[in-house]
Motif scaffolding. Structure first.
Motif, mmCIF file in Angstrom:
data_model
loop_
_atom_site.group_PDB
_atom_site.id
_atom_site.type_symbol
_atom_site.label_atom_id
_atom_site.label_comp_id
_atom_site.label_asym_id
_atom_site.label_seq_id
_atom_site.Cartn_x
_atom_site.Cartn_y
_atom_site.Cartn_z
ATOM 1 N N CYS A 30 2.436 -0.875 8.939
ATOM 2 C CA CYS A 30 1.335 -0.988 7.969
ATOM 3 C C CYS A 30 0.929 -2.460 7.821
ATOM 4 C CB CYS A 30 1.748 -0.425 6.614
ATOM 5 S SG CYS A 30 0.439 -0.620 5.395
ATOM 6 N N THR A 31 -0.360 -2.726 8.060
ATOM 7 C CA THR A 31 -0.851 -4.113 7.953
ATOM 8 C C THR A 31 -1.584 -4.331 6.624
ATOM 9 O OG1 THR A 31 -2.888 -3.507 9.077
ATOM 10 C CG2 THR A 31 -1.100 -4.375 10.460
ATOM 11 N N ASN A 32 -1.458 -3.388 5.713
ATOM 12 C CA ASN A 32 -2.113 -3.480 4.395
ATOM 13 C C ASN A 32 -3.623 -3.655 4.504
ATOM 14 O OD1 ASN A 32 0.282 -3.272 2.838
ATOM 15 N ND2 ASN A 32 0.738 -5.391 3.321
ATOM 16 N N CYS A 33 -4.219 -2.939 5.459
ATOM 17 C CA CYS A 33 -5.669 -3.086 5.643
ATOM 18 C C CYS A 33 -6.442 -2.322 4.563
ATOM 19 C CB CYS A 33 -6.078 -2.595 7.028
ATOM 20 S SG CYS A 33 -6.004 -0.806 7.187
ATOM 21 N N THR A 34 -5.787 -1.398 3.887
ATOM 22 C CA THR A 34 -6.328 -0.584 2.783
ATOM 23 C C THR A 34 -7.379 0.449 3.206
ATOM 24 O OG1 THR A 34 -8.095 -2.110 2.101
ATOM 25 C CG2 THR A 34 -5.951 -2.469 1.112
ATOM 26 N N ALA A 35 -7.513 0.684 4.502
ATOM 27 C CA ALA A 35 -8.484 1.698 4.951
ATOM 28 C C ALA A 35 -8.107 3.077 4.407
ATOM 29 C CB ALA A 35 -8.536 1.727 6.475
ATOM 30 N N CYS A 36 -6.790 3.356 4.314
ATOM 31 C CA CYS A 36 -6.350 4.667 3.811
ATOM 32 C C CYS A 36 -6.679 4.815 2.310
ATOM 33 C CB CYS A 36 -4.873 4.871 4.070
ATOM 34 S SG CYS A 36 -3.841 3.551 3.431
ATOM 35 N N VAL B 25 0.883 -1.169 0.000
ATOM 36 C CA VAL B 25 0.000 0.000 0.000
ATOM 37 C C VAL B 25 0.920 1.219 0.000
ATOM 38 C CG1 VAL B 25 -1.687 1.293 1.344
ATOM 39 C CG2 VAL B 25 -1.857 -1.199 1.210
ATOM 40 N N CYS C 28 -6.279 5.184 9.801
ATOM 41 C CA CYS C 28 -5.282 4.109 9.910
ATOM 42 C C CYS C 28 -5.345 3.460 11.294
ATOM 43 C CB CYS C 28 -3.886 4.662 9.639
ATOM 44 S SG CYS C 28 -2.630 3.377 9.831
ATOM 45 N N PRO C 29 -5.632 2.160 11.372
ATOM 46 C CA PRO C 29 -5.739 1.514 12.687
ATOM 47 C C PRO C 29 -4.430 1.479 13.457
ATOM 48 C CG PRO C 29 -5.919 -0.114 10.918
ATOM 49 C CD PRO C 29 -5.889 1.231 10.267
ATOM 50 N N THR C 30 -3.288 1.571 12.754
ATOM 51 C CA THR C 30 -2.024 1.574 13.500
ATOM 52 C C THR C 30 -1.481 2.996 13.672
ATOM 53 O OG1 THR C 30 -0.756 1.201 11.484
ATOM 54 C CG2 THR C 30 -1.378 -0.752 12.725
ATOM 55 N N ILE D 130 -0.390 5.322 11.522
ATOM 56 C CA ILE D 130 0.767 5.842 10.774
ATOM 57 C C ILE D 130 0.303 6.741 9.627
ATOM 58 C CG2 ILE D 130 2.311 3.928 11.326
ATOM 59 C CD1 ILE D 130 1.669 2.817 8.494
HETATM 60 S S1 SF4 Z 1 -3.061 0.161 4.724
HETATM 61 FE FE1 SF4 Z 1 -3.181 2.336 5.240
HETATM 62 S S2 SF4 Z 1 -4.653 2.432 6.879
HETATM 63 FE FE2 SF4 Z 1 -4.040 0.307 6.741
HETATM 64 S S3 SF4 Z 1 -2.336 0.095 8.159
HETATM 65 FE FE3 SF4 Z 1 -1.425 0.594 6.202
HETATM 66 S S4 SF4 Z 1 -1.225 2.795 6.222
HETATM 67 FE FE4 SF4 Z 1 -2.643 2.285 7.849
#
Ligand code: SF4
Ligand code: SF4
Length: 344
Positions: A169-175, A121, A155-157, A159
């Motif tokens: 970044c956990t690649n959750c794609t919320a951003c 991401v 962003c849940p973490t 950042i």
């Molecule tokens: S994908 Fe975006 S929202 Fe999700 S953890 Fe990474 S930076 Fe944060």
């Protein structure tokens, strides 16, 4: 988390930015209902996962017994299911990214596996910078990022992906969702934050199949093929045959020499199978100490004792090898070798 739990959460409560607004406002009945429904589904899924997890450790049969028999007979097993369900529920409903960033070693390991060609991401800084808020004084040369900070807020973490790829970044794609929403609202093209590599962003070329992706794909297909082969080639029985220690040989009245063996068999297949042993040498006979086993239920393991008897005149050396073939009905399963002591 991302493929199941987060998808369900988004489906019930909407995307992260919508959830943030909803959580800040006074909770209505509808919000309580949505949250209750979400947690109920989360616990149900955690319960399912706990069952699968436990069946992996204790086996499907033992788990079925825990489920079907009275709780009083399986206090330990029943408590284990509940504890595992609770742990999974707490992880997926509350701890979430904390597990990825603090507990899980894979997150740390993944960081060192990335390079500039890795698809992550990523924020398109070429297009987005220089960032500037939407105002009358916004310069024409400003980039597409309107510095709304929504990507950071969702962003849940916690950042800021605009600072580049980070371990958290956990690649959750919320951003990505949040930024796309802002891009649509302000009439800009989407995907300012998207799945892409550093090199693609820098060069402006769309990601394509590079040698590394091709190589990894070949390795992956190879490994899958190997795993499928091992699965299909797996023997349905696990047979161990050992000569009983301490007793060298038996001299019988009929002129044969006998050795005593202990055999352990486990049926690893998922259904009942016939079973029998065949000795290759026609002069050699197999005499069971008890009743010969002719079939085994799925998962069943048994122990048997038997003698191998050979005519004295056929024995050439003190220690010889005898071949035993394992059959399931007419199907040959495997061949076993045992040592036979024929002389003192
Ligand atoms: S994908 Fe975006 S929202 Fe999700 S953890 Fe990474 S930076 Fe944060
Ligand atoms: S959401 Fe998009 S536009 Fe808003 S600050 Fe983040 S990158 Fe910039």
């Amino acid at each position: 988390m991302e493929m199941v739990f987060r998808k369900i959460e988004y489906w019930i409560e909407g995307p992260a930015n919508k959830q943030m607004i909803q959580d800040r406002e006074t909770w209505t009945r509808a919000v309580y209902f949505k949250k209750g429904l979400k947690h109920l589904i989360f616990f149900g899924l955690s319960f399912l996962i706990a069952n699968v997890f436990l069946s992996y450790i204790i086996g499907v049969k033992a788990l079925t017994n825990i489920i079907t028999e009275p709780v009083s007979r399986h206090w330990v097993g029943f408590s284990a299911i509940l504890v595992f369900s609770l742990v999974f529920y707490l992880v997926f409903a509350f701890a979430r990214e904390l597990v990825c960033t603090v507990v899980c070693p894979y997150g740390r390991l993944q960081g060192v596996l990335l390079d500039k060609n890795s698809i992550v991401v990523a924020y398109d800084y070429i297009r987005g910078e220089p960032r500037a808020k939407v105002s009358r004084h916004r310069e024409a040369s400003a980039g597409d990022c309107i510095d709304c900070d929504l990507c950071v807020k969702v962003c849940p973490t916690g950042i800021d992906i605009r600072n580049g790829t980070q371990m958290e970044c956990t690649n959750c794609t919320a951003c990505i969702d949040a930024c796309n929403m802002m891009m649509v609202k302000t009439g800009r093209p989407p995907d300012l934050i998207r799945y892409d590599s550093e090199n693609n962003i820098q060069s402006g070329i769309k990601s394509k199949w590079n040698y590394r992706i091709k190589f990894y794909s070949v390795v992956l297909v190879g490994l899958l093929g190997l795993m499928s082969f091992f699965l299909l080639d797996r023997a349905p029985f696990d047979t161990t045959i050992l000569r009983v220690p301490g007793q060298l040989l038996q001299e019988n009245e009929d002129g044969t020499i006998g050795n005593l063996y202990r055999m352990k068999i486990i049926n690893k297949s998922s259904f009942t199978r016939p079973y029998h042993l065949v000795i290759r040498d026609s002069a050699t006979v197999l005499v069971y100490a008890g009743k010969a086993v002719d079939s085994l239920a799925s998962g069943q393991g048994i122990e048997e004792m038997f003698f191998i008897r050979r005519p004295r005149e056929t024995i050439q050396e003190r220690k010889e090898i005898v071949h035993l073939d394992v059959y399931s009905g007419a199907q040959f399963i495997e061949s076993k070798k045992v040592t036979f002591i024929g002389q003192y």
